[in-house]
Write an enzyme that holds these catalytic residues in place. Structure first.
Site, PDB file in Angstrom:
ATOM      1  N   SER A 133      14.524  -1.887  -0.769  1.00  0.00           N
ATOM      2  CA  SER A 133      15.984  -1.009  -0.339  1.00  0.00           C
ATOM      3  C   SER A 133      15.314   0.462   0.075  1.00  0.00           C
ATOM      4  O   SER A 133      15.987   0.758   0.964  1.00  0.00           O
ATOM      5  CB  SER A 133      16.805  -0.868  -1.523  1.00  0.00           C
ATOM      6  OG  SER A 133      16.470  -0.493  -2.565  1.00  0.00           O
ATOM      7  N   HIS A 186      17.017   5.973  -3.386  1.00  0.00           N
ATOM      8  CA  HIS A 186      17.386   5.796  -2.050  1.00  0.00           C
ATOM      9  C   HIS A 186      17.403   6.985  -1.212  1.00  0.00           C
ATOM     10  O   HIS A 186      17.261   6.802   0.114  1.00  0.00           O
ATOM     11  CB  HIS A 186      18.770   4.981  -2.130  1.00  0.00           C
ATOM     12  CG  HIS A 186      18.740   3.389  -2.611  1.00  0.00           C
ATOM     13  ND1 HIS A 186      20.046   2.998  -3.099  1.00  0.00           N
ATOM     14  CD2 HIS A 186      17.778   2.579  -2.562  1.00  0.00           C
ATOM     15  CE1 HIS A 186      19.859   1.852  -3.601  1.00  0.00           C
ATOM     16  NE2 HIS A 186      18.478   1.675  -3.230  1.00  0.00           N
TER      17      HIS A 186
END
Length: 277
Positions: A133, A186
């Site tokens: 991710s 992230h």
């Protein structure tokens, strides 16, 4: 009243995968191989995860292995499905060699290093991070910068929202909806994506002159199927150059046309400026 959802067309799915470029295939194969290995060797996660307090001169490999590992099959599939279209587009624009070099090097090392520094010295924590991710949000931010250059803002209920902020919104929504996601990880991926999209770290990619020499010397285009060479890139590393055919077709400076290379349409270009970084 019965409701039925249309089934996906297997032929279109098969066509999509058969057309994937080489670096995208290699990285997807690596993700799959690590997931299969993790199923048989549960200790693999502990070995390759990004654990800030475990990073030292002997464990620097963790800065490149953590995107390849996933907690479970849902985590793996979600990341793979989101990553492949973005990665395919990146490779089409930058070439196979550049994509492989960046995603096996700086695009893991830079967000991983930033995450480690913040966790160890700012937040004084030791939260482990794994998963592709970080690459997904890195690539989303690259795309967001390109979108921002063409369409700076979205008008929602009278509010102008900068388009470059959309990945940040997605990051926070996912953090609140999906438990155990790494908000900091992230965001670190997003920072690197913005830096690449703005051209600040484009120096990490080899020069096109060197790439052409390597490709010609090794005949990579002729030997490797699905290889994307420097001269085959869809948009070019720094954007599409203006099309001289725009003015010839009667299109004025303020309107766009489709640029073409060897008779193949390669994207919308203006007659007086280039798109992209």
């Amino acid at each position: 009243m019965a409701f039925s959802l249309p089934l996906p067309d297997a032929r279109r799915i098969r066509s999509f995968f058969t057309k994937l470029p080489l670096a995208t295939r290699v990285l997807l194969a690596l993700l799959t191989a690590f997931w299969v290995a993790h199923a048989f060797r549960p200790g693999l996660e502990q070995w390759g995860a990004l654990i800030p307090q475990e990073i030292n001169i002997n464990t620097l490999y963790r800065l490149n292995t953590y995107p390849l590992l996933h907690k479970n099959v849902f985590h793996f599939l979600l990341n793979a499905i989101a990553l492949v279209p973005l990665l395919e587009r990146f490779e089409a624009e930058n070439g196979t060699i550049v994509t492989l070099l960046l995603f096996t090097g700086p695009f893991g090392l830079l967000p991983g290093g930033l995450y480690t520094l913040l966790e160890r010295y700012i937040f004084r924590s030791n939260s482990a991070a794994i998963g592709a991710s970080v690459w997904v949000f890195l690539l989303l931010c690259v795309e967001a910068i390109k979108t921002y250059r063409q369409n700076p803002a979205l008008n929602i209920s009278g509010y102008a929202i900068p388009t470059w902020t959309t990945p940040l919104f997605v990051i926070f929504v996912i953090h609140f909806l999906i438990p155990h996601t790494s908000l900091l990880g992230h965001l670190c991926g997003a920072v690197v994506g913005y830096l690449w999209g703005l051209g600040i770290i484009k120096f990490l990619a080899p020069s096109e002159k060197i790439l052409r020499w390597v490709e010609g010397k090794l005949n990579l285009l002729g030997r490797l199927p699905h290889y994307v060479s420097v001269d085959q890139k869809t948009y070019g590393r720094y954007g599409v150059l203006p099309s001289t055919g725009a003015n010839n077709s009667g299109v004025g400076p303020g309107r766009g046309t489709l640029g073409a290379a060897n008779g193949i349409a390669i994207g919308p270009v203006g007659s007086t400026q280039r798109l992209g970084p």
